[in-house]
Design an enzyme around this catalytic site. Structure first.
Site, PDB file in Angstrom:
ATOM      1  N   TRP A 104      51.625 110.387  17.309  1.00 54.37           N
ATOM      2  CA  TRP A 104      51.895 110.458  15.873  1.00 54.37           C
ATOM      3  C   TRP A 104      52.745 109.284  15.431  1.00 54.37           C
ATOM      4  O   TRP A 104      52.547 108.760  14.318  1.00 54.37           O
ATOM      5  CB  TRP A 104      52.521 111.808  15.533  1.00 54.37           C
ATOM      6  CG  TRP A 104      51.685 112.929  16.071  1.00 54.37           C
ATOM      7  CD1 TRP A 104      52.021 113.834  17.045  1.00 54.37           C
ATOM      8  CD2 TRP A 104      50.323 113.227  15.720  1.00 54.37           C
ATOM      9  NE1 TRP A 104      50.962 114.669  17.314  1.00 54.37           N
ATOM     10  CE2 TRP A 104      49.916 114.324  16.515  1.00 54.37           C
ATOM     11  CE3 TRP A 104      49.423 112.677  14.815  1.00 54.37           C
ATOM     12  CZ2 TRP A 104      48.644 114.874  16.427  1.00 54.37           C
ATOM     13  CZ3 TRP A 104      48.150 113.226  14.719  1.00 54.37           C
ATOM     14  CH2 TRP A 104      47.770 114.311  15.524  1.00 54.37           C
ATOM     15  N   ASP A 173      59.319 112.414  10.898  1.00 50.61           N
ATOM     16  CA  ASP A 173      58.210 113.371  10.960  1.00 50.61           C
ATOM     17  C   ASP A 173      58.693 114.572  11.772  1.00 50.61           C
ATOM     18  O   ASP A 173      58.851 114.488  12.983  1.00 50.61           O
ATOM     19  CB  ASP A 173      57.000 112.709  11.621  1.00 50.61           C
ATOM     20  CG  ASP A 173      55.809 113.653  11.765  1.00 50.61           C
ATOM     21  OD1 ASP A 173      55.927 114.839  11.414  1.00 50.61           O
ATOM     22  OD2 ASP A 173      54.760 113.191  12.254  1.00 50.61           O
ATOM     23  N   LYS A 197      52.344 123.913  11.821  1.00 54.17           N
ATOM     24  CA  LYS A 197      52.907 124.154  13.143  1.00 54.17           C
ATOM     25  C   LYS A 197      54.082 125.134  13.101  1.00 54.17           C
ATOM     26  O   LYS A 197      54.137 126.079  13.868  1.00 54.17           O
ATOM     27  CB  LYS A 197      53.347 122.826  13.764  1.00 54.17           C
ATOM     28  CG  LYS A 197      52.197 121.847  13.957  1.00 54.17           C
ATOM     29  CD  LYS A 197      52.674 120.516  14.506  1.00 54.17           C
ATOM     30  CE  LYS A 197      51.539 119.513  14.584  1.00 54.17           C
ATOM     31  NZ  LYS A 197      50.485 119.897  15.543  1.00 54.17           N
TER      32      LYS A 197
END
Length: 362
Positions: A104, A173, A197
């Site tokens: 990511w 993030d 999530k």
């Protein structure tokens, strides 16, 4: 388990707290005596005003946010933020520092590259296949921001402490560990998290942005790509992801009222992960893939002695009611995602199954 539900260890979309699902079910057809489903009410109605404002207030209470911070709800997930961040905060002569700890982070860096923005990768754990969190990072000092990923779902690493950037704002993030622990918000200029999530269903991204960052953002951008568009319209410049925001609010209420806040949530997460890691550390067939000091409390990654045995493990687990234990397709192996909603019951049941499987295969 109830209603024939499995033990869900999916990485995302992931398990939601059962009380949240039950509340959704009980009010889905007639939300708040409106005579309508939450999926049918107007986002311009007082019904939805109450939902989104309650979600904002709960976020601020849980994270102890003062008036410097805006709480926004956007569509496009965390991946959309990879592009919006350099677009909003980097002008021609600006540069940013990036920490690369896996997939990511790499994707976020790529979006800065596409826009031909200036950036510097100040630290990376790629040399050891992203199996650790970099320490003693030397930052540029004159960066507009430092970008990092707090928890890495694929590799199973996590920042347990955030680096000292000498007051350069951190943009982080936090898709997979938002609201799993308290934060020192003075370090952060912006936090973003795809909801699927640890917060709610897919399709919604929470963004927490500090006012000075918002004021300094570029303005010569298309309307829907400016953070100010969402901040000044309470995330309702256009129709927001209403059901996602509603569910996020229920999850935040669960953390606040049933779990007792982020301090207690963190202790619960530490205990859950500790049980699973302790078992793996004493096993003869399961091995973690991450250096001990960098282990994630959210995503426990592990391998078995062979690919064939891993396939047998995952198949047997599925048969026994354990879902989502297959590792990400880019790395293979196994992974148990044990976000906030994962119960202690699910952890102990998983350990019992893993122990049984080990006895059958040694």
């Amino acid at each position: 388990m109830t209603d024939k539900r499995i033990f869900n260890f999916n990485a995302g979309p992931a398990a939601l707290p059962l009380p949240v699902l039950e509340e959704i079910r009980s009010s889905f057809l007639n939300f708040n005596q409106s005579g309508m489903s939450i999926t049918e009410i107007s986002h311009r109605s007082s019904y939805f005003d109450d939902v989104i404002n309650d979600a904002i207030d709960r976020t601020k209470r849980l994270l102890k946010l003062d008036n410097r911070f805006h709480v926004l709800f956007l569509q496009g997930g965390a991946s959309f933020q990879f592009a919006m961040i350099p677009m909003n905060f980097l002008s021609e002569n600006d540069k940013a520092d990036y920490i690369n700890t896996g997939t990511w982070s790499t994707k976020a860096i790529k979006e800065a590259q596409i826009q031909k923005k200036k950036y510097h990768v100040v630290a990376s754990s790629e040399d050891k296949d992203f199996s650790y969190i970099p320490k003693n990072i030397k930052f540029s000092g004159n960066a507009k921001y430092v970008h990092m990923t707090s928890n890495n779902t694929i590799k199973g690493t996590q920042f347990h402490e955030f680096p000292d950037t000498n007051k350069v704002p951190i943009i982080c993030d936090m898709s997979s560990d938002i609201c799993s622990r308290p934060l020192d918000m003075d370090k952060f200029g912006l936090i973003y998290a795809g909801a699927q999530k640890n917060l709610g269903p897919s399709g919604t991204c929470m963004v927490i942005i500090r006012k000075d960052m918002l004021d300094a953002a570029n303005t010569d951008l298309p309307t829907m790509l400016r953070y100010s568009t969402y901040a000044y319209k309470n995330s309702m410049y256009n129709t927001p992801p209403c059901f996602g925001i509603y569910t996020i609010n229920l999850v935040l209420k669960w953390i606040e009222q049933e779990m007792g806040g982020l301090e207690k949530m963190e202790q619960y997460n530490i205990k859950k992960a500790g049980l699973l890691y302790d078992f793996i550390d004493t096993s003869s067939i399961y091995k973690t893939t991450v250096e001990k000091s960098s282990r994630s409390l959210m995503n426990v990654t592990f391998r078995l002695p062979s690919n064939e045995l891993e396939k047998q493990f995952i198949a047997k687990a599925t048969e026994k009611g354990f879902g989502g234990l297959k590792g990400h397709k880019s790395v293979g192996g196994c992974r148990a995602s044990i976000y906030n909603a994962a119960t202690m019951e699910s952890i102990t049941a998983l350990i019992e199954f893993m122990e049984s499987f080990e006895k059958e295969n040694t």
